[in-house]
Design an enzyme around this catalytic site. Structure first.
Site, mmCIF file in Angstrom:
data_model
loop_
_atom_site.group_PDB
_atom_site.id
_atom_site.type_symbol
_atom_site.label_atom_id
_atom_site.label_comp_id
_atom_site.label_asym_id
_atom_site.label_seq_id
_atom_site.Cartn_x
_atom_site.Cartn_y
_atom_site.Cartn_z
ATOM 1 N N THR A 43 -9.637 8.103 -15.662
ATOM 2 C CA THR A 43 -9.123 8.251 -16.984
ATOM 3 C C THR A 43 -7.823 7.963 -17.290
ATOM 4 O O THR A 43 -6.996 7.499 -16.291
ATOM 5 C CB THR A 43 -9.604 9.777 -17.573
ATOM 6 O OG1 THR A 43 -9.346 9.677 -18.919
ATOM 7 C CG2 THR A 43 -9.051 10.719 -16.925
ATOM 8 N N LYS A 47 -6.369 3.853 -16.029
ATOM 9 C CA LYS A 47 -7.491 2.447 -16.272
ATOM 10 C C LYS A 47 -6.984 1.256 -15.865
ATOM 11 O O LYS A 47 -7.805 0.398 -15.238
ATOM 12 C CB LYS A 47 -8.386 2.948 -17.323
ATOM 13 C CG LYS A 47 -9.114 4.158 -17.534
ATOM 14 C CD LYS A 47 -9.625 4.060 -19.034
ATOM 15 C CE LYS A 47 -10.147 5.354 -19.502
ATOM 16 N NZ LYS A 47 -11.025 5.444 -20.662
ATOM 17 N N ASP A 88 -16.515 1.962 -21.276
ATOM 18 C CA ASP A 88 -16.047 2.353 -22.533
ATOM 19 C C ASP A 88 -16.425 1.568 -23.714
ATOM 20 O O ASP A 88 -16.828 2.076 -24.888
ATOM 21 C CB ASP A 88 -14.399 2.354 -22.602
ATOM 22 C CG ASP A 88 -13.907 3.601 -21.475
ATOM 23 O OD1 ASP A 88 -14.854 4.788 -21.415
ATOM 24 O OD2 ASP A 88 -12.960 3.476 -20.898
ATOM 25 N N GLY A 113 -4.927 3.064 -34.613
ATOM 26 C CA GLY A 113 -4.348 3.317 -33.078
ATOM 27 C C GLY A 113 -4.255 2.065 -32.299
ATOM 28 O O GLY A 113 -5.616 1.242 -32.432
ATOM 29 N N ALA A 114 -3.550 1.716 -31.637
ATOM 30 C CA ALA A 114 -3.279 0.228 -30.750
ATOM 31 C C ALA A 114 -2.938 0.704 -29.231
ATOM 32 O O ALA A 114 -2.373 -0.059 -28.774
ATOM 33 C CB ALA A 114 -2.621 -0.599 -31.453
ATOM 34 N N GLY A 115 -3.263 1.931 -28.905
ATOM 35 C CA GLY A 115 -3.027 2.300 -27.402
ATOM 36 C C GLY A 115 -4.233 1.841 -26.532
ATOM 37 O O GLY A 115 -4.852 0.942 -26.970
ATOM 38 N N GLY A 226 -16.238 11.547 -31.466
ATOM 39 C CA GLY A 226 -16.430 10.560 -30.220
ATOM 40 C C GLY A 226 -17.171 11.201 -29.221
ATOM 41 O O GLY A 226 -17.441 10.657 -27.877
HETATM 42 P P1 ATR Z 1 -4.997 6.195 -25.516
HETATM 43 O O1 ATR Z 1 -5.658 5.669 -24.162
HETATM 44 O O2 ATR Z 1 -6.040 7.655 -25.616
HETATM 45 O O3 ATR Z 1 -5.506 5.522 -26.662
HETATM 46 P P2 ATR Z 1 -2.294 5.960 -25.896
HETATM 47 O O4 ATR Z 1 -2.674 4.693 -25.284
HETATM 48 O O5 ATR Z 1 -1.093 6.749 -25.197
HETATM 49 O O6 ATR Z 1 -3.729 6.871 -25.442
HETATM 50 O O7 ATR Z 1 -2.458 5.485 -27.419
HETATM 51 C C1 ATR Z 1 -2.093 6.816 -28.142
HETATM 52 C C2 ATR Z 1 -2.367 6.157 -29.737
HETATM 53 O O8 ATR Z 1 -2.159 7.274 -30.627
HETATM 54 C C3 ATR Z 1 -1.400 5.039 -29.888
HETATM 55 O O9 ATR Z 1 -1.893 4.363 -30.993
HETATM 56 C C4 ATR Z 1 -0.355 6.015 -30.561
HETATM 57 O O10 ATR Z 1 0.628 5.344 -31.459
HETATM 58 P P3 ATR Z 1 2.045 4.499 -30.881
HETATM 59 O O11 ATR Z 1 1.400 3.335 -30.044
HETATM 60 O O12 ATR Z 1 2.967 4.145 -31.675
HETATM 61 O O13 ATR Z 1 2.292 5.341 -29.861
HETATM 62 C C5 ATR Z 1 -0.896 7.221 -31.434
HETATM 63 N N1 ATR Z 1 -0.076 8.192 -31.906
HETATM 64 C C6 ATR Z 1 0.281 9.285 -30.806
HETATM 65 N N2 ATR Z 1 1.004 10.270 -31.122
HETATM 66 C C7 ATR Z 1 1.012 9.924 -32.692
HETATM 67 C C8 ATR Z 1 1.866 10.389 -33.608
HETATM 68 N N3 ATR Z 1 2.716 11.473 -33.577
HETATM 69 N N4 ATR Z 1 2.005 9.543 -34.585
HETATM 70 C C9 ATR Z 1 1.391 8.470 -34.926
HETATM 71 N N5 ATR Z 1 0.527 7.753 -33.900
HETATM 72 C C10 ATR Z 1 0.527 8.521 -32.737
#
Ligand code: ATR
Length: 283
Positions: A43, A47, A88, A113-115, A226
């Protein structure tokens, strides 16, 4: 859910959780290999790193640039090799289909979201031929990067960075906002209203109903969390390890019991959840 599945099929396997620091990931994978583990799940944040740490990559891991499942198997010379997979991406589509009866082909989707999770979801939605994809992320440059990748790999999809002006079929939350009670909504309602969407999906499954899903329900969206995604990525991993069809019913029941301690409606948190899955998002 994995132990319930092993039990249901009478398989003498155990699924265990280990906390591994990034700097020890390679050693941990090697250790699992020499100890004759059947496989591993990985996780966040392992990954992407794991792509470099397995002997072979399945096309799924190459396509989505991440490994969440490893299988150890003997090669023709009897030597054990590790194969990295990604389960996934398929799980997102399966859960949308099963839990919302939502068909992606031709749909308009707003993805928040783009993480790591957001990127995989965006690419998979594009691969499923959504018509229009709107990407919104706190850090806009990350959304731009994902949009560029989609334009390169899936040129038939119209991809935009920012909120849509018109209606969309689905809003999908792939941010981590909603895990903590004090989190703001991932959607900026001054730019886009839940009333402009028909369906809403939150990758977060704990709490079962995030403020995002609550607001979406209020606006008469059809909603799902989810948990189905977590279930299906696990079921697929089970099938990779064992070569047998996953006992989905037993897995779902065990998952609901573990995550909600009763059923999907309860919001009780599992005391063991922090260790088992610190993100409480897809595994
Ligand atoms: P995961 O693998 O679960 O996607 P991640 O890669 O850390 O974890 O991504 C977290 C996502 O939540 C990202 O889109 C992040 O936005 P950033 O790319 O700007 O970091 C978003 N996120 C986390 N905390 C946030 C906050 N306080 N406000 C807005 N977006 C947030």
């Amino acid at each position: 859910m994995q132990n319930a599945a092993f039990g249901a099929l009478g398989l003498n396997f155990r699924y265990l959780a280990f906390e591994v620091e990034l700097k020890h990931l390679q050693a941990a994978i090697q250790a699992a290999k020499v100890m004759h583990f059947l496989g591993l799940n990985l996780t966040v944040p392992h990954k992407m790193l794991a792509l470099e740490m397995v002997d072979q990559l399945d096309p799924s891991a190459i396509t989505w640039s991440a490994v969440n499942t490893i299988k150890f198997e003997k090669d023709p010379n009897g030597k054990i090799r590790s194969i990295g997979y990604n389960t996934d991406a398929d799980a997102i589509v399966q859960s949308l289909h099963e839990d919302l009866k939502f068909k992606l082909a031709g749909a308009k989707v707003l993805l928040l979201g783009a993480g790591g999770a957001g990127r995989t979801a965006a690419l998979k939605l594009a691969a499923e031929n959504v018509a229009e994809l709107f990407l919104v992320n706190r850090t806009q440059s990350k959304a731009e990067e994902v949009a560029s990748e989609i334009r390169r790999r899936f040129p038939s999809v119209a991809v935009f960075v920012g909120y849509p002006v018109d209606k969309v079929d689905l809003i999908l939350n792939a941010t981590s906002l909603g895990l903590k009670p004090e989190d703001p909504l991932p959607l900026d309602e001054t730019h886009f209203s839940f009333k402009q969407a028909h369906y809403a999906y939150d990758m977060i499954y704990r709490p079962a109903e995030t403020p995002f899903l609550k607001a979406a329900k209020k606006a008469k969206c059809k909603t799902a969390n989810g948990l189905g995604m977590l279930l299906h990525q696990g079921a697929k991993a089970f099938e990779i390890w064992t070569g047998q069809p996953a006992p989905i019913k037993e897995m779902r029941a065990a998952l609901e019991m573990e995550v909600y301690q009763s059923g999907p409606k309860s919001k009780v948190r599992s005391p063991r959840s922090k260790f088992r899955d610190p993100q409480s998002k897809k595994g």
